[in-house]
Write an enzyme that holds these catalytic residues in place. Structure first.
Site, PDB file in Angstrom:
ATOM      1  N   HIS A  86       0.076   6.094  -8.740  1.00  0.00           N
ATOM      2  CA  HIS A  86       0.378   7.516  -8.543  1.00  0.00           C
ATOM      3  C   HIS A  86       0.554   8.194  -9.899  1.00  0.00           C
ATOM      4  O   HIS A  86       1.330   7.731 -10.727  1.00  0.00           O
ATOM      5  CB  HIS A  86       1.669   7.684  -7.729  1.00  0.00           C
ATOM      6  N   TYR A 215      10.282  14.162  -2.878  1.00  0.00           N
ATOM      7  CA  TYR A 215      11.749  14.167  -2.949  1.00  0.00           C
ATOM      8  C   TYR A 215      12.198  15.559  -2.524  1.00  0.00           C
ATOM      9  O   TYR A 215      11.928  16.544  -3.219  1.00  0.00           O
ATOM     10  CB  TYR A 215      12.225  13.902  -4.374  1.00  0.00           C
ATOM     11  N   PRO A 307      19.277   5.041  -5.400  1.00  0.00           N
ATOM     12  CA  PRO A 307      17.816   4.850  -5.413  1.00  0.00           C
ATOM     13  C   PRO A 307      17.021   6.135  -5.641  1.00  0.00           C
ATOM     14  O   PRO A 307      15.806   6.091  -5.741  1.00  0.00           O
ATOM     15  CB  PRO A 307      17.524   4.257  -4.038  1.00  0.00           C
ATOM     16  N   LYS A 311      15.038   3.432  -9.841  1.00  0.00           N
ATOM     17  CA  LYS A 311      15.305   2.675 -11.065  1.00  0.00           C
ATOM     18  C   LYS A 311      15.858   1.272 -10.839  1.00  0.00           C
ATOM     19  O   LYS A 311      15.843   0.452 -11.765  1.00  0.00           O
ATOM     20  CB  LYS A 311      16.290   3.458 -11.949  1.00  0.00           C
ATOM     21  N   TYR A 399      10.992   9.221 -15.072  1.00  0.00           N
ATOM     22  CA  TYR A 399      10.499   8.665 -13.807  1.00  0.00           C
ATOM     23  C   TYR A 399       9.496   7.531 -14.051  1.00  0.00           C
ATOM     24  O   TYR A 399       9.554   6.494 -13.380  1.00  0.00           O
ATOM     25  CB  TYR A 399       9.850   9.766 -12.964  1.00  0.00           C
TER      26      TYR A 399
HETATM   27  P1  FAS Z   1      19.148  -8.605  -5.381  1.00  0.00           P
HETATM   28  O1  FAS Z   1      20.423  -8.134  -4.738  1.00  0.00           O
HETATM   29  O2  FAS Z   1      17.843  -8.106  -4.873  1.00  0.00           O
HETATM   30  O3  FAS Z   1      19.065 -10.201  -5.300  1.00  0.00           O
HETATM   31  C1  FAS Z   1      20.224 -10.992  -5.499  1.00  0.00           C
HETATM   32  C2  FAS Z   1      20.015 -12.301  -4.771  1.00  0.00           C
HETATM   33  O4  FAS Z   1      21.137 -13.138  -5.035  1.00  0.00           O
HETATM   34  C3  FAS Z   1      19.947 -12.113  -3.256  1.00  0.00           C
HETATM   35  O5  FAS Z   1      18.804 -12.746  -2.737  1.00  0.00           O
HETATM   36  C4  FAS Z   1      21.235 -12.758  -2.746  1.00  0.00           C
HETATM   37  O6  FAS Z   1      21.060 -13.402  -1.498  1.00  0.00           O
HETATM   38  C5  FAS Z   1      21.528 -13.771  -3.831  1.00  0.00           C
HETATM   39  N1  FAS Z   1      22.954 -14.111  -3.947  1.00  0.00           N
HETATM   40  C6  FAS Z   1      24.019 -13.282  -3.814  1.00  0.00           C
HETATM   41  N2  FAS Z   1      25.157 -13.965  -3.999  1.00  0.00           N
HETATM   42  C7  FAS Z   1      24.809 -15.257  -4.256  1.00  0.00           C
HETATM   43  C8  FAS Z   1      25.537 -16.442  -4.538  1.00  0.00           C
HETATM   44  N3  FAS Z   1      26.873 -16.433  -4.580  1.00  0.00           N
HETATM   45  N4  FAS Z   1      24.858 -17.594  -4.745  1.00  0.00           N
HETATM   46  C9  FAS Z   1      23.492 -17.601  -4.722  1.00  0.00           C
HETATM   47  N5  FAS Z   1      22.732 -16.507  -4.463  1.00  0.00           N
HETATM   48  C10 FAS Z   1      23.403 -15.349  -4.228  1.00  0.00           C
HETATM   49  N6  FAS Z   1      16.011   0.118  -5.701  1.00  0.00           N
HETATM   50  C11 FAS Z   1      15.009   1.018  -5.821  1.00  0.00           C
HETATM   51  O7  FAS Z   1      14.460   1.158  -6.914  1.00  0.00           O
HETATM   52  N7  FAS Z   1      14.611   1.763  -4.726  1.00  0.00           N
HETATM   53  C12 FAS Z   1      15.188   1.609  -3.485  1.00  0.00           C
HETATM   54  O8  FAS Z   1      14.824   2.282  -2.538  1.00  0.00           O
HETATM   55  C13 FAS Z   1      16.224   0.678  -3.316  1.00  0.00           C
HETATM   56  N8  FAS Z   1      16.815   0.467  -2.090  1.00  0.00           N
HETATM   57  C14 FAS Z   1      17.847  -0.452  -1.979  1.00  0.00           C
HETATM   58  C15 FAS Z   1      18.493  -0.701  -0.746  1.00  0.00           C
HETATM   59  C16 FAS Z   1      19.550  -1.632  -0.647  1.00  0.00           C
HETATM   60  C17 FAS Z   1      20.236  -1.867   0.679  1.00  0.00           C
HETATM   61  C18 FAS Z   1      19.980  -2.329  -1.793  1.00  0.00           C
HETATM   62  C19 FAS Z   1      21.121  -3.318  -1.717  1.00  0.00           C
HETATM   63  C20 FAS Z   1      19.337  -2.105  -3.020  1.00  0.00           C
HETATM   64  C21 FAS Z   1      18.270  -1.178  -3.108  1.00  0.00           C
HETATM   65  N9  FAS Z   1      17.601  -0.944  -4.321  1.00  0.00           N
HETATM   66  C22 FAS Z   1      16.598  -0.050  -4.468  1.00  0.00           C
HETATM   67  C23 FAS Z   1      17.959  -1.662  -5.470  1.00  0.00           C
HETATM   68  C24 FAS Z   1      17.280  -2.988  -5.378  1.00  0.00           C
HETATM   69  O9  FAS Z   1      15.896  -2.806  -5.270  1.00  0.00           O
HETATM   70  C25 FAS Z   1      17.728  -3.780  -6.546  1.00  0.00           C
HETATM   71  O10 FAS Z   1      17.645  -3.039  -7.744  1.00  0.00           O
HETATM   72  C26 FAS Z   1      16.973  -5.064  -6.679  1.00  0.00           C
HETATM   73  O11 FAS Z   1      17.066  -5.735  -5.455  1.00  0.00           O
HETATM   74  C27 FAS Z   1      17.610  -5.824  -7.818  1.00  0.00           C
HETATM   75  O12 FAS Z   1      17.186  -7.112  -7.732  1.00  0.00           O
HETATM   76  P2  FAS Z   1      18.185  -8.325  -8.078  1.00  0.00           P
HETATM   77  O13 FAS Z   1      18.913  -8.006  -9.326  1.00  0.00           O
HETATM   78  O14 FAS Z   1      17.344  -9.533  -7.966  1.00  0.00           O
HETATM   79  O15 FAS Z   1      19.309  -8.285  -6.936  1.00  0.00           O
HETATM   80  C1  PHB Z   2      10.884   3.508  -1.509  1.00  0.00           C
HETATM   81  O1  PHB Z   2       9.665   3.603  -1.317  1.00  0.00           O
HETATM   82  O2  PHB Z   2      11.615   2.710  -0.863  1.00  0.00           O
HETATM   83  C2  PHB Z   2      11.522   4.369  -2.556  1.00  0.00           C
HETATM   84  C3  PHB Z   2      10.718   5.075  -3.416  1.00  0.00           C
HETATM   85  C4  PHB Z   2      11.303   5.877  -4.391  1.00  0.00           C
HETATM   86  C5  PHB Z   2      12.681   5.956  -4.469  1.00  0.00           C
HETATM   87  C6  PHB Z   2      13.494   5.227  -3.610  1.00  0.00           C
HETATM   88  C7  PHB Z   2      12.911   4.430  -2.641  1.00  0.00           C
HETATM   89  O3  PHB Z   2      13.259   6.751  -5.413  1.00  0.00           O
END
Ligand code: FAS
Ligand code: PHB
Length: 404
Positions: A86, A215, A307, A311, A399
């Protein structure tokens, strides 16, 4: 307290490795892949099953830096085939629309629309292909002797406890993980802002309403139109914190989404049955420093962004870039300067992304008790973007991702 390790059979678990990586999400798997490619032994301990990790629907937009890093990690092929490049993004405010021409404003930079679930799946596939050690359903992970120079990690697999000696521990276990909590409270500075609303997300196999992300700011609340492909869409509406996902039928979601979009975009919306619906709270959070002795925090274990700025996953990527480079310099050349600089280097980028994510969130969301002046400030932000190339350039460079 070290659990009783008697009777543990280390047959399928190495007694020693270079780096124990706690967490098998995108941070942990990407670090494992990069270290393996650099010839550095590592083991990933993931609390959940692989199926559970791959069932989570999260991020959707990759910065150029993350795209380049995934390619360097050897996991870019499907992303390059199936991802959507994009070169622009839409911001709307009530019925006003504004396209941010990312490529024009950043001398050609773009973003890649490719879901985090797919990134994680590609990383798992690469780990399998290279014989990586990813231990799932590893419970009661505990970190020991992090400042003593001989760290080790204990955990349970099934009925048996295990112990792995290592040189370093990478805390990639997300916001609720054990790693950050293994650092004494008096050695950490925590910074947090909890927003008075969440995001209700819906995934559906319907064509996206627009060919770029939208957005949308509105007095009823924020909405986001995103996508996973040309046939699968991802939508979000801002909702109160006490909302329950079971109180949101698909029809109620679609009606609310339409009410927040500009009429000419809403008129094109194709609705359909949801295949996933979930509510995520929004917070800004940073833990400083991102290091404690032989433990290095990365990704959500160290920081959380709302989100709105897309980032979260991208900051995880830049952390892993810095950490994998620093660990490689240690093992290859005995050079520890990268490890010493890791926290400051990562935090310098983290805080700028925190600022951008906070700005996008405060500019586009309806704050329950914000009042008329704040509403005028939001309109003024939109007017400034509409009337100033410099303002659009600032949004665009953040962005697409600030330099690593
Ligand atoms: P993660 O949380 O993805 O991974 C951590 C891992 O560690 C998990 O698999 C967990 O099971 C494991 N873990 C936890 N405790 C443990 C323990 N004690 N022992 C062993 N393993 C353990 N970012 C965006 O950019 N856009 C979005 O739309 C967006 N939506 C999100 C929605 C939700 C509900 C959440 C929680 C986050 C969202 N994020 C979004 C942010 C997300 O994408 C994170 O930035 C990304 O998952 C970061 O990755 P990790 O650092 O690997 O953490
Ligand atoms: C998504 O596609 O899940 C998404 C994209 C952009 C954002 C947040 C979530 O800023």
């Amino acid at each position: 307290m070290t659990p009783d390790l008697s009777g543990c059979s280390p047959a399928d678990v190495p007694a020693r490795t270079g780096v124990v990586i706690v967490g098998g999400g995108p941070s942990g798997l990407l670090l494992s892949q990069l270290l393996h490619l650099a010839g550095i032994a590592n083991v990933v301990l993931e609390r959940r099953s692989r199926a559970y990790v791959l069932s989570r629907i999260r991020a959707g937009v990759l910065e150029q830096g993350a795209v380049d890093l995934l390619r360097r990690a050897g996991v870019g092929a499907r992303m390059d085939r199936e991802g959507l490049v994009h070169d622009g993004v839409e911001i709307s405010f009530h019925d006003r629309r504004l396209r941010i021409d990312l490529a024009d404003l950043t001398e050609g930079k773009t973003v890649m629309v490719y879901g985090q679930t797919e990134v994680t799946a590609d990383l798992y596939e690469a780990r399998d292909a290279m014989g990586g050690t990813v231990l799932h359903e590893a419970e009661h992970v505990q970190l020991h002797d992090l400042e003593g120079g001989r760290p080790f990690v204990t955990f349970r697999l099934g009925e048996r406890y295990h112990r792995i000696e290592c040189d370093f521990v990478a805390g990639c276990d997300g916001f609720h993980g054990v790693s950050r909590r293994s650092i004494p409270a008096d050695r950490l500075r925590l910074f947090e802002m909890v927003y008075p609303f969440g995001w209700l997300g819906l995934l559906a196999d319907v064509p996206p309403v627009h060919d770029e992300l939208v957005y949308a700011g509105h007095e009823r609340g924020f909405a986001l139109c995103s996508m996973r492909s040309r046939t699968r869409s991802r939508y979000y509406v801002q909702c109160p914190l006490d909302e329950k996902v079971e109180d949101w039928s698909d029809d109620r979601f679609w009606t609310e989404l339409v009410s927040r979009l500009p009429a000419d975009i809403a008129g094109r919306l194709v609705t359909g049955p949801s295949i996933e619906k979930s509510i995520a709270p929004l917070r800004s959070f940073v833990a400083e420093p991102m290091r404690f002795g032989r433990l290095f925090l990365a990704g959500d274990a160290a920081h959380i962004v709302p989100p709105t700025g897309a980032k979260g996953l991208n900051l995880a990527a830049s952390d892993i870039h810095y950490l994998s480079e620093a660990l490689t310099a240690h093992y290859r050349r005995g050079d520890d300067s990268g490890l010493a600089a890791y926290s400051d280097r990562a935090l310098a980028r983290v805080w700028k992304a925190e600022r951008f994510s906070w700005w996008m969130t405060t500019t586009l969301h309806a704050f329950p008790d914000r009042g008329a002046f704040a509403a005028r400030m939001q309109e003024a932000e939109f007017d400034y973007l509409a009337s100033s190339r410099a303002a659009r350039q600032a949004l665009a460079e953040n962005y697409v991702g600030l330099p690593y």
